[in-house]
Design a protein around this motif. Structure first.
Motif, mmCIF file in Angstrom:
data_model
loop_
_atom_site.group_PDB
_atom_site.id
_atom_site.type_symbol
_atom_site.label_atom_id
_atom_site.label_comp_id
_atom_site.label_asym_id
_atom_site.label_seq_id
_atom_site.Cartn_x
_atom_site.Cartn_y
_atom_site.Cartn_z
ATOM 1 N N VAL A 9 64.672 6.162 40.868
ATOM 2 C CA VAL A 9 64.518 5.629 39.554
ATOM 3 C C VAL A 9 63.645 6.608 38.856
ATOM 4 N N ILE A 10 63.927 6.344 37.338
ATOM 5 C CA ILE A 10 63.080 6.866 36.575
ATOM 6 C C ILE A 10 61.915 5.848 36.124
ATOM 7 N N SER A 11 60.681 6.724 36.436
ATOM 8 C CA SER A 11 59.332 6.063 36.239
ATOM 9 C C SER A 11 58.541 6.627 35.217
ATOM 10 N N ARG A 12 58.334 6.099 34.174
ATOM 11 C CA ARG A 12 57.462 6.635 33.242
ATOM 12 C C ARG A 12 56.583 5.685 32.436
ATOM 13 N N THR A 13 55.454 6.069 32.003
ATOM 14 C CA THR A 13 54.450 5.240 31.093
ATOM 15 C C THR A 13 54.927 5.316 29.847
ATOM 16 N N ILE A 14 54.961 3.944 29.201
ATOM 17 C CA ILE A 14 55.220 3.836 27.921
ATOM 18 C C ILE A 14 54.145 2.925 27.249
ATOM 19 N N THR A 15 53.973 2.924 25.773
ATOM 20 C CA THR A 15 53.383 2.165 25.068
ATOM 21 C C THR A 15 54.019 1.560 24.138
ATOM 22 N N GLU A 16 54.135 0.189 23.845
ATOM 23 C CA GLU A 16 54.787 -0.360 22.736
ATOM 24 C C GLU A 16 53.981 -1.224 21.992
ATOM 25 N N ARG A 17 53.904 -1.172 20.671
ATOM 26 C CA ARG A 17 53.129 -2.093 19.529
ATOM 27 C C ARG A 17 53.895 -2.598 18.591
ATOM 28 N N LEU A 18 53.937 -4.067 18.442
ATOM 29 C CA LEU A 18 54.675 -4.393 17.196
ATOM 30 C C LEU A 18 53.758 -4.472 15.899
ATOM 31 N N LEU A 19 54.364 -3.849 14.934
ATOM 32 C CA LEU A 19 53.650 -3.448 13.885
ATOM 33 C C LEU A 19 53.469 -4.457 12.886
ATOM 34 N N SER A 20 52.380 -4.682 12.430
ATOM 35 C CA SER A 20 52.280 -5.629 11.076
ATOM 36 C C SER A 20 52.457 -4.812 9.963
ATOM 37 N N ASP A 21 52.233 -5.501 8.675
ATOM 38 C CA ASP A 21 52.614 -4.875 7.653
ATOM 39 C C ASP A 21 51.626 -3.873 7.514
ATOM 40 N N GLN A 22 50.244 -4.311 7.657
ATOM 41 C CA GLN A 22 49.186 -3.298 7.556
ATOM 42 C C GLN A 22 49.337 -2.227 8.638
ATOM 43 N N ASP A 23 49.666 -2.438 9.752
ATOM 44 C CA ASP A 23 49.914 -1.164 10.505
ATOM 45 C C ASP A 23 50.993 -0.408 10.320
ATOM 46 N N LEU A 24 52.022 -0.972 9.493
ATOM 47 C CA LEU A 24 53.444 0.019 9.164
ATOM 48 C C LEU A 24 52.807 0.800 7.898
ATOM 49 N N GLU A 25 51.911 0.234 6.903
ATOM 50 C CA GLU A 25 51.540 0.897 5.681
ATOM 51 C C GLU A 25 50.544 1.944 6.373
ATOM 52 N N ALA A 26 49.889 1.928 7.445
ATOM 53 C CA ALA A 26 48.900 2.801 8.062
ATOM 54 C C ALA A 26 49.625 3.961 8.440
ATOM 55 N N PHE A 27 50.932 3.552 9.236
ATOM 56 C CA PHE A 27 51.620 4.638 9.814
ATOM 57 C C PHE A 27 52.368 5.434 8.644
ATOM 58 N N ARG A 28 52.794 4.921 7.533
ATOM 59 C CA ARG A 28 53.371 5.462 6.384
ATOM 60 C C ARG A 28 52.334 6.312 5.807
ATOM 61 N N GLN A 29 51.246 6.346 5.754
ATOM 62 C CA GLN A 29 50.268 7.147 5.290
ATOM 63 C C GLN A 29 50.112 8.226 6.155
ATOM 64 N N THR A 30 50.427 8.184 7.443
ATOM 65 C CA THR A 30 50.197 9.488 8.081
ATOM 66 C C THR A 30 51.658 10.273 8.030
ATOM 67 N N THR A 31 52.578 9.808 7.604
ATOM 68 C CA THR A 31 53.864 10.457 7.546
ATOM 69 C C THR A 31 53.790 11.696 6.561
ATOM 70 N N GLY A 32 54.280 12.713 6.973
ATOM 71 C CA GLY A 32 54.217 14.068 5.867
ATOM 72 C C GLY A 32 52.838 14.672 6.083
#
Length: 234
Positions: free
Chosen positions: A100-123
Motif C-alpha cells: 500500500v501507499i502509507s504516508r503521514t498527513i495532517t488535515e484541519r478544517l479552517l474557520s473564518d479566522q484561520d482562513l484569514e490568517a492563511f490569506r495573510q501568509t499568501t504572497g
C-alpha cells in the motif's frame, strides 16, 4: 494521522457498472461530490536562534529542506453551496512498504479566522501555484474505508491568479480532463489516527487489503511508485 491508500483507473465504459457493484458491497448509494483543490507552495520552516545554533554545532552536514505543496480542499455542491476549506499537508510516502501507499498527513478544517490568517501568509511565505477539480465524483463509505471515484480536471489558464480564495468556482464545462482516455481515478483509503500505534496500523492494513481481495476481478487496485506522490518541490 496515517493514511493507507490504493489506487486504480476505471475506463468510462465500466464506470456505471463499478458504481453499481460498490453500491451492493457498501449497501448504500454513492454520494455525488464536486471537489475543488487549491495548490500552494510552502517554504521550509526557518530555524530560530537556538535551533540554528544547534545545527551549526553538528559535525555532520544537514541537507537543506525543500519547499512543499500544501492543499486547500473543499466540496462544492451542485446547488452552489460550498463546504469550509480543509488545509491538508502530506508527507513523503514511507519507504519499504510495498503493498500500500502509507504516508503521514495532517488535515484541519479552517474557520473564518484561520482562513484569514492563511490569506495573510499568501504572497509573503505561502504562494498559490495551481488548482484542479475532481468531477464528476462519487464517494462511498465502507466500514472504515473511504472510496472515491472521479475525473481530475485542469482549470483554464489564469483561473484564480489574483485571489483564488475569492474567485468563483471554475465551470466544469470550461475545464479539461487530465486523462484524455476519459478514465476515472479510483482511490480507496483508510485513516489511522495514531500512526505510531502498530496495532491500529495493522488493523487498517488488514481492512484495506481485505477490500482489495473483495473487489479482485472488478477493480485492479495497485500501488504507484511512492516518489510519484512526493509532496516536495523538485
Amino acid at each position: 494521522m496515517q493514511e493507507l491508500i490504493l489506487y486504480s483507473h476505471i475506463p468510462p465504459t465500466r464506470h456505471a457498472q463499478v458504481l453499481q457493484i460498490l453500491a451492493g458491497i457498501t449497501a448504500s448509494r454513492p454520494t455525488p461530490t464536486l471537489e475543488q483543490t487549491l495548490l500552494y507552495i510552502q517554504p521550509p520552516a526557518t530555524l530560530t536562534g537556538a535551533a540554528k545554533k544547534a545545527q551549526a554545532n553538528r559535525q555532520t552536514q544537514v541537507k537543506p529542506q525543500k519547499s512543499t505543496y500544501v492543499k486547500l480542499i473543499r466540496d462544492v455542491q451542485n446547488d452552489g453551496d460550498k463546504t469550509p476549506w480543509t488545509l491538508r499537508t502530506e508527507e513523503v510516502p514511507q519507504a519499504g512498504i510495498t503493498n500500500v501507499i502509507s504516508r503521514t498527513i495532517t488535515e484541519r478544517l479552517l474557520s473564518d479566522q484561520d482562513l484569514e490568517a492563511f490569506r495573510q501568509t499568501t504572497g509573503n511565505k505561502t504562494k498559490y501555484c495551481n488548482q484542479f477539480l475532481a468531477s464528476p465524483g462519487h464517494r462511498f463509505i465502507h466500514n472504515n474505508l473511504i472510496i472515491r471515484i472521479s475525473r481530475i480536471l485542469t482549470v483554464p489558464d489564469g483561473t484564480g491568479a489574483l485571489e483564488p480564495l475569492d474567485a468563483p468556482v471554475p465551470e466544469v464545462r470550461e475545464c479539461r480532463v487530465v486523462d484524455s482516455s476519459g478514465a476515472y481515478l479510483f482511490e480507496v483509503t483508510v485513516r489511522v489516527e495514531d500512526g505510531a500505534n502498530s496495532k491500529l496500523v495493522e488493523m487498517g492494513m488488514g481492512e484495506i487489503l481485505g477490500f482489495r481481495r473483495l473487489v479482485e476481478g472488478v477493480v485492479d487496485l495497485r500501488v504507484p511508485e511512492r516518489l510519484a506522490l512526493d509532496s516536495r518541490i523538485k
